[in-house]
Design an enzyme around this catalytic site. Sequence first.
Site, mmCIF file in Angstrom:
data_model
loop_
_atom_site.group_PDB
_atom_site.id
_atom_site.type_symbol
_atom_site.label_atom_id
_atom_site.label_comp_id
_atom_site.label_asym_id
_atom_site.label_seq_id
_atom_site.Cartn_x
_atom_site.Cartn_y
_atom_site.Cartn_z
ATOM 1 N N GLU A 298 0.874 -1.194 0.000
ATOM 2 C CA GLU A 298 0.000 0.000 0.000
ATOM 3 C C GLU A 298 0.897 1.225 0.000
ATOM 4 O O GLU A 298 1.168 1.832 1.030
ATOM 5 C CB GLU A 298 -0.962 -0.011 1.193
ATOM 6 C CG GLU A 298 -2.073 1.029 0.993
ATOM 7 C CD GLU A 298 -3.073 1.071 2.134
ATOM 8 O OE1 GLU A 298 -3.543 0.005 2.570
ATOM 9 O OE2 GLU A 298 -3.377 2.191 2.582
ATOM 10 N N HIS B 87 1.672 4.733 -1.907
ATOM 11 C CA HIS B 87 0.930 5.669 -2.747
ATOM 12 C C HIS B 87 1.815 6.640 -3.502
ATOM 13 O O HIS B 87 2.896 7.001 -3.058
ATOM 14 C CB HIS B 87 -0.034 6.460 -1.873
ATOM 15 C CG HIS B 87 -0.971 5.594 -1.095
ATOM 16 N ND1 HIS B 87 -1.814 4.692 -1.691
ATOM 17 C CD2 HIS B 87 -1.191 5.481 0.234
ATOM 18 C CE1 HIS B 87 -2.519 4.070 -0.759
ATOM 19 N NE2 HIS B 87 -2.154 4.524 0.426
ATOM 20 N N HIS C 125 -9.152 0.444 -1.096
ATOM 21 C CA HIS C 125 -8.563 1.462 -0.220
ATOM 22 C C HIS C 125 -9.645 2.460 0.177
ATOM 23 O O HIS C 125 -10.537 2.751 -0.607
ATOM 24 C CB HIS C 125 -7.429 2.172 -0.968
ATOM 25 C CG HIS C 125 -6.639 3.102 -0.111
ATOM 26 N ND1 HIS C 125 -7.009 4.409 0.124
ATOM 27 C CD2 HIS C 125 -5.506 2.894 0.595
ATOM 28 C CE1 HIS C 125 -6.122 4.969 0.931
ATOM 29 N NE2 HIS C 125 -5.206 4.068 1.242
ATOM 30 N N ASP D 135 1.796 2.014 3.877
ATOM 31 C CA ASP D 135 0.932 3.189 3.750
ATOM 32 C C ASP D 135 1.747 4.474 3.551
ATOM 33 O O ASP D 135 1.297 5.564 3.901
ATOM 34 C CB ASP D 135 -0.022 3.356 4.935
ATOM 35 C CG ASP D 135 -1.378 3.909 4.513
ATOM 36 O OD1 ASP D 135 -1.552 4.234 3.322
ATOM 37 O OD2 ASP D 135 -2.271 4.023 5.376
HETATM 38 C C1 GRE Z 1 -4.081 6.712 3.649
HETATM 39 O O1 GRE Z 1 -3.897 6.228 2.554
HETATM 40 O O2 GRE Z 1 -4.098 6.026 4.687
HETATM 41 C C2 GRE Z 1 -4.264 8.207 3.789
HETATM 42 C C3 GRE Z 1 -4.592 8.968 2.657
HETATM 43 C C4 GRE Z 1 -4.758 10.332 2.800
HETATM 44 C C5 GRE Z 1 -4.607 10.924 4.032
HETATM 45 C C6 GRE Z 1 -4.282 10.185 5.130
HETATM 46 C C7 GRE Z 1 -4.122 8.819 5.031
HETATM 47 O O3 GRE Z 1 -4.751 8.377 1.466
HETATM 48 O O4 GRE Z 1 -3.821 8.084 6.126
HETATM 49 ZN ZN ZN Z 2 -3.292 4.194 2.205
#
Ligand code: GRE
Ligand code: ZN
Length: 322
Positions: free
Chosen positions: A7, A9, A160, A282
């Site tokens: 995960e 991003h 997600h 994350d």
């Molecule tokens: C996450 O992917 O957990 C996330 C976001 C945006 C803000 C905070 C966050 O995508 O934890």
């Molecule tokens: Zn995330």
Amino acid sequence: MKLIALEEHFVTADLVGYGASTASIAQPGAWAEASRRLLDLVDERIPEMDAAGLDMQVLSLNAPGIQAEKDAAVAVAKAVTVNDFLAGVIAEHPERFGGFCALPLQNPAAAADELERAVTQLGMRGALVNAHTHGTYLDDPSIRVVWERAEALDVPLYLHPANGVDTAHVLSGHPELVGPMWSWGVDTATHVLRMIFGGVFDDFPKAKLLLGHMGEGLPFVLWRMDSRWAFHAHHGIELARGVPSAYLRENVWITTSGVCSAPPLMAALLSLGADRILFGTDYPFESMSVATDFLRTAPISEADRAKIAHLNAERLLGLAAS
Ligand code: GRE
Ligand code: ZN
């Protein structure tokens, strides 16, 4: 120990505007820092992976991504562009990156075709879906075409969280609870139950769903859901497998993303088993090194650690073992 994280991003300059509504959930400085890191795919990211001992990130477009686009044709075009871009990054660093493609679910038939293109031509490992698409969830009959294709391609969809269509009344007056602090997890777990009770996995028994955040609380409630399903009014809904836990055990895999705490990891291990848990950080919302340290030192067996760290990912995503 080899570590593969699922995960992880990123965003592109073209798509960063879709995240504007998400920005309000964070402290301004924290959002600015995360935004900067989301745009960086290589220069800071790879050294940070090296420092954390993270071998591979399976990258995905940050929430809400192109699902926030109102014009379906634009969403389709932008999905192609971002998936091609991601494939280019992976091609330059094939040892360090894999990818989940973005899907233009505004047009389900086009999303199914893009999934197939991304998997068969770009080498994507599946798709990551950011919650609903303008109020359409993954149990919607219109989305069956995407599940059918995912099952045929034998790739997972990673669900997600993202902001909801609206805010539940119980959250009124409490904006501090809207977002990853609380509501996203509840919404995502509920979305999974919509799929189970909406018959997605009865129609597509080999479909594979990935969840982050240690399974969004679901590993904790298997027994209670089965018990209450025996008591509850079914409102005309019947599960082919009889109990909701069967679907959570057979169609769902979870990642550790955003949870660096041993008790929930051990509960998930006992509840779902070591073959169902994969690693995720994350990033950039959590620290890569905190996550890798957590998995390296968690009080679990070495056999389970290896499964979570890389073996399950290699099998589920068809990554060559090494
Ligand atoms: C996450 O992917 O957990 C996330 C976001 C945006 C803000 C905070 C966050 O995508 O934890
Ligand atoms: Zn995330």
